[in-house]
Design a protein around this motif. Structure first.
Motif, PDB file in Angstrom:
ATOM      1  N   MET A   1      46.410  27.031  56.551  1.00 58.71           N
ATOM      2  CA  MET A   1      45.931  27.902  55.272  1.00 58.71           C
ATOM      3  C   MET A   1      44.358  27.925  55.007  1.00 58.71           C
ATOM      4  SD  MET A   1      48.029  29.377  52.943  1.00 58.71           S
ATOM      5  CE  MET A   1      47.402  30.461  52.037  1.00 58.71           C
ATOM      6  N   LYS A   2      43.707  29.214  55.266  1.00 53.82           N
ATOM      7  CA  LYS A   2      42.216  29.222  54.926  1.00 53.82           C
ATOM      8  C   LYS A   2      42.057  29.304  53.393  1.00 53.82           C
ATOM      9  CE  LYS A   2      41.954  32.946  57.741  1.00 53.82           C
ATOM     10  NZ  LYS A   2      41.205  33.984  58.338  1.00 53.82           N
ATOM     11  N   TYR A   3      40.930  28.804  52.966  1.00 50.72           N
ATOM     12  CA  TYR A   3      40.453  28.715  51.760  1.00 50.72           C
ATOM     13  C   TYR A   3      39.236  29.296  51.567  1.00 50.72           C
ATOM     14  CZ  TYR A   3      44.192  25.244  51.216  1.00 50.72           C
ATOM     15  OH  TYR A   3      45.534  24.616  51.275  1.00 50.72           O
ATOM     16  N   ALA A   4      39.440  30.138  50.131  1.00 54.70           N
ATOM     17  CA  ALA A   4      37.979  30.840  49.906  1.00 54.70           C
ATOM     18  C   ALA A   4      37.754  30.521  48.161  1.00 54.70           C
ATOM     19  CB  ALA A   4      38.276  32.120  49.723  1.00 54.70           C
ATOM     20  N   LEU A   5      36.689  30.379  47.704  1.00 47.19           N
ATOM     21  CA  LEU A   5      36.253  29.941  46.391  1.00 47.19           C
ATOM     22  C   LEU A   5      35.569  31.103  45.771  1.00 47.19           C
ATOM     23  CD1 LEU A   5      35.741  28.055  44.051  1.00 47.19           C
ATOM     24  CD2 LEU A   5      33.831  27.011  45.125  1.00 47.19           C
ATOM     25  N   VAL A   6      35.841  31.555  44.650  1.00 43.03           N
ATOM     26  CA  VAL A   6      35.293  32.653  44.085  1.00 43.03           C
ATOM     27  C   VAL A   6      34.797  32.111  42.807  1.00 43.03           C
ATOM     28  CG1 VAL A   6      35.098  35.138  43.415  1.00 43.03           C
ATOM     29  CG2 VAL A   6      36.600  34.373  45.322  1.00 43.03           C
ATOM     30  N   THR A   7      33.630  32.135  42.667  1.00 47.01           N
ATOM     31  CA  THR A   7      32.950  31.729  41.217  1.00 47.01           C
ATOM     32  C   THR A   7      32.922  32.691  40.411  1.00 47.01           C
ATOM     33  OG1 THR A   7      30.569  32.235  41.502  1.00 47.01           O
ATOM     34  CG2 THR A   7      31.545  29.657  41.995  1.00 47.01           C
ATOM     35  N   GLY A   8      33.292  32.506  39.029  1.00 47.79           N
ATOM     36  CA  GLY A   8      33.552  33.505  37.977  1.00 47.79           C
ATOM     37  C   GLY A   8      34.718  34.734  38.575  1.00 47.79           C
ATOM     38  N   GLY A   9      35.787  34.002  38.950  1.00 49.76           N
ATOM     39  CA  GLY A   9      37.091  34.906  39.356  1.00 49.76           C
ATOM     40  C   GLY A   9      38.034  35.347  38.435  1.00 49.76           C
ATOM     41  N   SER A  10      37.569  35.014  36.958  1.00 48.81           N
ATOM     42  CA  SER A  10      38.477  35.457  36.120  1.00 48.81           C
ATOM     43  C   SER A  10      38.497  36.770  35.602  1.00 48.81           C
ATOM     44  CB  SER A  10      38.214  34.637  34.689  1.00 48.81           C
ATOM     45  OG  SER A  10      37.022  34.648  34.285  1.00 48.81           O
ATOM     46  N   ARG A  11      37.280  37.424  35.693  1.00 42.95           N
ATOM     47  CA  ARG A  11      37.172  38.843  35.234  1.00 42.95           C
ATOM     48  C   ARG A  11      36.451  39.622  36.036  1.00 42.95           C
ATOM     49  NH1 ARG A  11      33.881  38.567  30.713  1.00 42.95           N
ATOM     50  NH2 ARG A  11      33.545  36.440  30.722  1.00 42.95           N
ATOM     51  N   ASN A  35      37.673  31.139  30.184  1.00 41.94           N
ATOM     52  CA  ASN A  35      38.574  32.076  29.872  1.00 41.94           C
ATOM     53  C   ASN A  35      39.675  32.036  30.818  1.00 41.94           C
ATOM     54  OD1 ASN A  35      39.673  34.447  28.779  1.00 41.94           O
ATOM     55  ND2 ASN A  35      37.583  35.477  29.160  1.00 41.94           N
ATOM     56  N   PHE A  36      40.596  30.861  30.186  1.00 40.75           N
ATOM     57  CA  PHE A  36      41.857  30.559  31.057  1.00 40.75           C
ATOM     58  C   PHE A  36      42.778  31.622  31.183  1.00 40.75           C
ATOM     59  CE2 PHE A  36      46.193  29.153  30.613  1.00 40.75           C
ATOM     60  CZ  PHE A  36      46.259  28.324  31.863  1.00 40.75           C
ATOM     61  N   SER A  37      42.986  32.437  30.151  1.00 39.29           N
ATOM     62  CA  SER A  37      44.069  33.451  30.008  1.00 39.29           C
ATOM     63  C   SER A  37      43.629  34.419  31.283  1.00 39.29           C
ATOM     64  CB  SER A  37      44.247  34.035  28.651  1.00 39.29           C
ATOM     65  OG  SER A  37      43.028  34.631  28.151  1.00 39.29           O
ATOM     66  N   GLU A  38      42.338  34.892  31.140  1.00 41.57           N
ATOM     67  CA  GLU A  38      42.122  35.905  32.264  1.00 41.57           C
ATOM     68  C   GLU A  38      42.096  35.323  33.663  1.00 41.57           C
ATOM     69  OE1 GLU A  38      41.205  39.283  31.599  1.00 41.57           O
ATOM     70  OE2 GLU A  38      42.237  38.876  29.790  1.00 41.57           O
ATOM     71  N   ALA A  39      41.741  34.119  33.603  1.00 39.96           N
ATOM     72  CA  ALA A  39      41.855  33.279  35.120  1.00 39.96           C
ATOM     73  C   ALA A  39      43.119  33.426  35.333  1.00 39.96           C
ATOM     74  CB  ALA A  39      41.184  32.041  34.993  1.00 39.96           C
ATOM     75  N   GLN A  40      44.027  33.215  34.628  1.00 42.82           N
ATOM     76  CA  GLN A  40      45.576  33.122  34.817  1.00 42.82           C
ATOM     77  C   GLN A  40      46.144  34.473  35.364  1.00 42.82           C
ATOM     78  OE1 GLN A  40      47.155  30.082  34.913  1.00 42.82           O
ATOM     79  NE2 GLN A  40      49.039  31.130  35.699  1.00 42.82           N
ATOM     80  N   ARG A  41      45.538  35.454  34.665  1.00 42.39           N
ATOM     81  CA  ARG A  41      45.890  36.784  34.918  1.00 42.39           C
ATOM     82  C   ARG A  41      45.422  37.112  36.336  1.00 42.39           C
ATOM     83  NH1 ARG A  41      49.471  40.225  35.528  1.00 42.39           N
ATOM     84  NH2 ARG A  41      48.685  42.400  35.790  1.00 42.39           N
ATOM     85  N   THR A  42      44.396  36.576  36.791  1.00 41.01           N
ATOM     86  CA  THR A  42      44.003  37.148  38.273  1.00 41.01           C
ATOM     87  C   THR A  42      44.976  36.295  38.930  1.00 41.01           C
ATOM     88  OG1 THR A  42      41.443  37.146  37.757  1.00 41.01           O
ATOM     89  CG2 THR A  42      41.843  36.472  39.932  1.00 41.01           C
ATOM     90  N   THR A 188      32.520  46.578  34.120  1.00 46.19           N
ATOM     91  CA  THR A 188      33.032  45.379  34.056  1.00 46.19           C
ATOM     92  C   THR A 188      32.707  45.048  32.564  1.00 46.19           C
ATOM     93  OG1 THR A 188      31.095  44.151  34.365  1.00 46.19           O
ATOM     94  CG2 THR A 188      32.508  44.885  36.316  1.00 46.19           C
ATOM     95  N   ASP A 189      33.149  43.855  31.956  1.00 52.92           N
ATOM     96  CA  ASP A 189      32.854  43.429  30.591  1.00 52.92           C
ATOM     97  C   ASP A 189      31.230  43.492  30.460  1.00 52.92           C
ATOM     98  OD1 ASP A 189      35.383  43.218  30.071  1.00 52.92           O
ATOM     99  OD2 ASP A 189      35.582  40.900  30.221  1.00 52.92           O
ATOM    100  N   MET A 190      30.429  42.989  31.516  1.00 50.77           N
ATOM    101  CA  MET A 190      29.148  42.949  31.532  1.00 50.77           C
ATOM    102  C   MET A 190      28.279  44.245  31.356  1.00 50.77           C
ATOM    103  SD  MET A 190      26.646  41.354  34.433  1.00 50.77           S
ATOM    104  CE  MET A 190      26.959  39.608  34.299  1.00 50.77           C
ATOM    105  N   THR A 191      28.927  45.380  31.598  1.00 57.58           N
ATOM    106  CA  THR A 191      28.355  46.634  31.430  1.00 57.58           C
ATOM    107  C   THR A 191      29.089  47.481  30.004  1.00 57.58           C
ATOM    108  OG1 THR A 191      29.945  47.492  33.148  1.00 57.58           O
ATOM    109  CG2 THR A 191      27.554  47.194  33.635  1.00 57.58           C
ATOM    110  N   LYS A 192      29.940  46.784  29.485  1.00 59.37           N
ATOM    111  CA  LYS A 192      30.720  47.548  28.405  1.00 59.37           C
ATOM    112  C   LYS A 192      29.877  47.972  27.264  1.00 59.37           C
ATOM    113  CE  LYS A 192      33.266  44.011  26.386  1.00 59.37           C
ATOM    114  NZ  LYS A 192      34.730  43.157  26.424  1.00 59.37           N
ATOM    115  N   ASP A 193      28.715  47.177  26.866  1.00 57.42           N
ATOM    116  CA  ASP A 193      27.873  47.422  25.756  1.00 57.42           C
ATOM    117  C   ASP A 193      26.823  48.391  26.201  1.00 57.42           C
ATOM    118  OD1 ASP A 193      26.690  45.452  27.591  1.00 57.42           O
ATOM    119  OD2 ASP A 193      25.376  44.919  25.932  1.00 57.42           O
ATOM    120  N   LEU A 194      26.604  48.879  27.374  1.00 58.71           N
ATOM    121  CA  LEU A 194      25.731  49.747  27.765  1.00 58.71           C
ATOM    122  C   LEU A 194      26.027  51.460  27.329  1.00 58.71           C
ATOM    123  CD1 LEU A 194      24.487  48.243  31.074  1.00 58.71           C
ATOM    124  CD2 LEU A 194      23.620  47.619  28.778  1.00 58.71           C
ATOM    125  N   ASN A 195      25.242  52.234  27.537  1.00 61.03           N
ATOM    126  CA  ASN A 195      25.595  53.532  27.048  1.00 61.03           C
ATOM    127  C   ASN A 195      26.065  54.104  28.550  1.00 61.03           C
ATOM    128  OD1 ASN A 195      25.707  56.165  26.908  1.00 61.03           O
ATOM    129  ND2 ASN A 195      24.019  56.216  25.246  1.00 61.03           N
TER     130      ASN A 195
END
Ligand code: NAP
Length: 240
Positions: A1-11, A35-42, A188-195
């Protein structure tokens, strides 16, 4: 098995990268902060598609927390190593410089830049020892061109670009590539407050990008086909 780590993988972009790497048959370690629930969704999306993954929460600002989480994983997976690291976790706290508080500065630099150093340093030794690795840092066009209201964010991303270029020179002969991806405006969530309508007018392609489009580029840089690409910053910005 090959492993990858993604930081901020919840959203957002991180989630799409997790899904893409799982499709490429990596066992994906999904990092998130709270954000456990979003990470769980991923993780659910990955498993629904027949892929494999697990949650690996830690705060990228906290070196001791990171070291403990990675050491624990390594102990339980003594024969394996994390061969793909995607440093994606990031925040922004925009304001014109004269309004920026010390905390606005410190938190953005600590999450976006310090975190990349702590995690990369801890995983690098395994990649060098096994003579293969892929490190992909998600930066921003703000770190290349600057954007008003983002001196803290732009400085953190420009710092990662410097780290990317210097580290690539240290690791190339051990087949560890280090590259950065600089997205423009991505939905993404990061841009949702922008016009969004105003932003679209600035983009030659006249639309925002999708997390999946960024994930495709991560997938390519991870592949054997990208073995000769290192120390580069690749923009994905609709021409911005
Ligand atoms: P997002 O939707 O806001 O998601 C941010 C992710 O980072 C979440 O998974 C969050 O975890 C995680 N995170 C934040 N602080 C953390 C910490 N201290 N420790 C661990 N994880 C942490 O953001 P995004 O739009 O997908 O952005 C992803 C990356 O792309 C960022 O580096 C960002 O700067 C960059 N980028 C985004 C855009 C854009 O237009 N969206 C453009 C250029 C660059 P929780 O869910 O637990 O909070």
């Amino acid at each position: 098995m090959k492993y990858a780590l993604v930081t901020g993988g919840s959203r957002g972009i991180g989630r799409a990268i997790c899904v893409k790497l799982a499709q490429m048959h990596y066992f994906v370690l999904i990092n998130y902060k709270s954000n456990f629930s979003e990470a769980q969704r991923t993780l659910e999306i990955i498993t629904e598609q027949g892929g494999k993954g697990a949650l690996l929460p830690f705060d990228v600002e906290q070196p001791d927390e990171i070291a403990a989480a990675l050491a624990d994983w390594q102990q339980q997976n003594a024969e394996s190593y994390i061969e793909v690291l995607v440093n994606n976790a990031g925040i922004r706290r925009d304001n014109l410089m004269f309004w920026l508080t010390n905390d606005d500065w410190r938190s953005v630099v600590a999450t976006n830049l310090d975190g990349v150093f702590y995690i990369t340093r801890d995983l690098l030794k395994y990649m060098l020892h096994r003579k293969f690795g892929r490190i992909i840092n998600i930066v921003s066009i703000s770190g290349i061109n600057g954007l008003p209201g983002q001196t803290n964010y732009a400085a953190s991303k420009a710092g990662i670009i410097g780290l990317t270029k210097a580290l690539a020179l240290e690791t190339a002969k051990k087949h560890v590539t280090v590259n950065a991806i600089a997205p423009g405006f991505i939905e993404t969530d990061m841009t949702k407050d922008l016009n969004v309508e105003e932003l679209k007018k600035l983009v030659p392609a006249q639309r925002l990008g999708t997390p999946e489009e960024v994930a495709e580029l991560v997938g390519f840089l991870t592949s054997e086909n990208a073995s000769y690409i290192t120390g580069q910053v690749i923009s994905i910005s609709g021409g911005l």
